[in-house]
Design a protein around this motif. Structure first.
Motif, PDB file in Angstrom:
ATOM      1  N   HIS A  77      31.646 -49.232 -41.545  1.00 38.37           N
ATOM      2  CA  HIS A  77      31.404 -47.795 -41.623  1.00 38.37           C
ATOM      3  C   HIS A  77      29.927 -47.518 -41.859  1.00 38.37           C
ATOM      4  N   VAL A  78      29.347 -48.262 -42.801  1.00 44.03           N
ATOM      5  CA  VAL A  78      27.956 -48.009 -43.177  1.00 44.03           C
ATOM      6  C   VAL A  78      27.009 -48.336 -42.027  1.00 44.03           C
ATOM      7  N   LEU A  79      27.238 -49.459 -41.349  1.00 39.84           N
ATOM      8  CA  LEU A  79      26.352 -49.840 -40.246  1.00 39.84           C
ATOM      9  C   LEU A  79      26.398 -48.800 -39.127  1.00 39.84           C
ATOM     10  N   ALA A  80      27.593 -48.310 -38.829  1.00 39.95           N
ATOM     11  CA  ALA A  80      27.693 -47.277 -37.793  1.00 39.95           C
ATOM     12  C   ALA A  80      26.934 -46.029 -38.236  1.00 39.95           C
ATOM     13  N   PHE A  81      27.047 -45.693 -39.512  1.00 44.93           N
ATOM     14  CA  PHE A  81      26.345 -44.530 -40.049  1.00 44.93           C
ATOM     15  C   PHE A  81      24.839 -44.716 -39.958  1.00 44.93           C
TER      16      PHE A  81
END
Lengths: 303, 319
Positions: free
Chosen positions: A46-50
């Motif tokens: 989730h964080v990497l996509a964000f």
């Protein structure tokens, strides 16, 4: 990461209002993650996509990631650093992924080693004060590169509980951020609210949120935390219902809501002391137990 | 005067005016999606991000709940832009309630771009083949030199000096509005022409690009293909060599024109030939974004241009 890649000067007319520098503080505390409802790997995706979405929306946006461990903190990613392979666009997937993940792994291994050597005073908490300070130092350097720079903000992705022994350091960082006008956003992924982060976001004008459904984390990040500072004037972002302003006593680092305060330096104590440990002012005699709480608070030191 | 904003916005207006099917086809290219995303006002960008993984239409009312009183005009501008570019599709249900959702093609491709990153259709060539690559400084000097040549020919009243390979009919298209074109009279710089000369390089480039694309159908070129190629080009790496044989015939012809504008440099090796994108090309996508009006930093070239055009003008226009 000792590099400091100064961005090449950009003509001011190309600088739009939404150019952002986002410093993300990532809680890597293994004690927390071993019991978390959301697995660390899913959290990371989730964080990497964000992070990628932030770099996507403006070519001049910059993302920096600092890992907050149990015993240490360190930079694990900076989108402005020169890439080793010029074929891959600066700081973007999949380069973003592989660089960040590699540094993250090195960091976690190193942090774990420190655990064996040092008896961590606050088992269960992570070094939030450390990573906040590192973020603010980095941002100060950016401020000094000249009048044209992205608008900085900090995002804490925190799961570990607050460590009361870090109270003073965290509050100092918060006031420093407030003075530099750097908002601190908080996204709490642990089971309990964080009083530190509630105060941090409240005082610096950031957003505090404890997402209710962690498997939709990206949606919370993109809807709330992707908002650039310029656009926040126009949008209604979540406000916390109440802020836990409780302090920790300076003598034992316990959270208290009633205590003694030195009227010279405002240090907080949970029980009566003969003199202030911070400024050395001598306190008067303690009143008898029959007195009300307000009387206790009004104790003044005799110089 | 926020020149880049106006010119670039006009370019996006041109993109928006493409027929629906052509615009939807553009969105199959992830780099186009990214370029379009970057060209939008900040609120619109944010709306795209928050709608990226939502498959059902969201009512306009629900979206308005997020907006403060101060922000309503910006909100409307953002939504209108998204609809104009067919990034948002608007639906009305039986109760006449408006809802929005992301264009499915745009949505799928942007999701992929977010997770996997974008892959350019061509890789830079290995350095053992491309031996005489110019340094970045030399390349920049070359680009600006080419651009200045083009500008000189553009405002030159006499066609005797052919500084670029553009046909005279193509030059006339570019000169439209900037120079008076009356029969029996020597061409003179118009008011717009003077303003054009004072704009910075990026704004001038966008102006020329817009004319070049608007005219493309007359030359038998699909404007959507041209826009697609130009935006894709802006995501290449400045100074890297890309093999000419990775281009289609139409793209190869376009490249020749782009050389005359200083956007690419052509070089030939023993067996292969390649093109090198300059900063003028890679800055295209950056200057697409809706910038706020700030004090114009006039590019150094413009002063040179101004003084050299003043010289040329004095030779040709002073009575």
């Amino acid at each position: 990461m000792g590099r400091s890649a100064v961005m090449a000067p950009v003509p001011s007319k190309l600088y739009s209002d939404d150019v952002s520098l986002l410093v993300v503080l990532l809680d890597t505390n293994p004690f927390f993650w071993s019991t978390a409802s959301l697995p660390f790997s899913k959290f990371l995706s989730h964080v990497l996509a964000f992070l990628n979405s932030i770099l996507l929306i403006n070519q001049l946006n910059q993302v920096v990631v600092i890992a907050t461990g149990c015993n240490s903190c360190n930079f694990i990613f900076d989108s402005s650093s020169v890439p080793a392979n010029p074929n891959l666009e600066n700081g973007r997937m999949p380069a973003l992924c592989s660089n960040l993940l590699q540094k993250l792994e090195e960091f976690v291994t190193g942090d774990e080693k420190l655990s064996k050597e040092v008896l961590a005073a606050g088992i269960g908490s992570s070094l939030l004060s450390g990573s906040l300070s590192m973020a603010l130092c980095y941002i100060q350097r950016v401020f000094r590169t000249g009048p044209l720079h992205p608008q900085p903000r900090i995002l804490c992705l925190q799961g570990s509980p607050d460590g009361p022994e870090q109270y003073v350091a965290v509050m100092n960082a918060i006031f420093s951020a407030q003075r530099s006008m750097v908002p601190i956003d908080s996204c709490v992924i642990g089971a309990q609210h964080s009083a530190f982060l509630q105060q941090a976001s409240y005082i610096t004008g950031g957003v505090y949120l404890k997402p209710q459904q962690l498997d939709g984390l990206f949606q919370y990040l993109s809807t709330v935390f992707a908002t650039d500072l310029h656009s926040r004037r126009f949008l209604q972002l979540p406000k916390p219902a109440g802020v836990d302003f409780r302090a920790s006593c300076f003598c034992h680092k316990n959270t208290i809501d009633m205590g003694y305060i030195c009227s010279v330096c405002l240090s907080i104590f949970c029980k009566h002391h003969k003199k202030c440990s911070t400024c050395g002012s001598v306190f008067g005699q303690a009143q008898s137990d029959g007195n009300s709480a307000t009387d206790r608070k009004r104790k003044t030191p005799e110089t | 005067m926020p020149q880049v904003k106006i010119i670039a916005k006009n370019f996006m207006d041109m993109v928006a005016s493409l027929p629906a099917m052509k615009l939807d086809a553009l969105y199959h290219n992830t780099f186009i999606c990214e370029a379009i995303l970057r060209s939008l006002p900040p609120l619109a960008k944010k709306y795209i991000l928050q709608m990226l993984y939502i498959d059902v239409p969201v009512t306009a009312k629900a979206m308005e709940e997020w907006v403060l009183a101060d922000g309503f005009s910006k909100h409307r501008v953002a939504i209108d832009r998204l609809i104009q570019l067919r990034v948002f599709t608007e639906t009305s249900d039986r109760k006449k309630e408006t809802s929005y959702r992301l264009n499915p093609t745009f949505q799928t491709n942007l999701q992929k771009h977010l997770i996997y990153g974008g892959v350019l259709p061509r890789e830079p060539m290995p350095s053992n083949i491309t031996v005489r690559l110019p340094s970045l400084d030399d390349l920049e000097a070359y680009a600006l030199g080419q651009w200045e040549c083009f500008l000189l020919q553009l405002i030159s009243s006499t066609q005797t000096e052919k500084l670029t390979n553009f046909s005279s009919s193509m030059m006339k298209v570019f000169q439209r509005g900037l120079l008076t074109q009356r029969e029996k009279e020597a061409p003179r710089l118009t008011e717009s022409g003077f303003q054009f000369l004072l704009m910075d390089t990026n704004a001038q480039l966008w102006y020329i690009m817009r004319e070049y694309i608007s005219n493309s159908e007359e030359r038998g070129v699909d404007p959507a293909d041209l826009i697609s190629f130009l935006l894709e080009l802006s995501f290449h790496v400045t100074g890297e060599a890309y093999n000419i044989n990775t281009l289609t015939e139409f793209q190869r012809n376009t490249i020749k024109d782009l050389v005359d504008l200083g956007l690419v440099k052509l070089q030939q090796g023993r067996k292969e030939s390649w093109f090198i994108p300059t900063k003028l090309a890679t800055n295209l996508s950056m200057s697409l974004s809706d910038t706020s009006s700030r004090k114009q930093v006039v590019h150094k070239t413009n002063y040179l241009m101004h003084s050299s055009t003043a010289h040329v003008l004095s030779n040709h226009y002073i009575a």
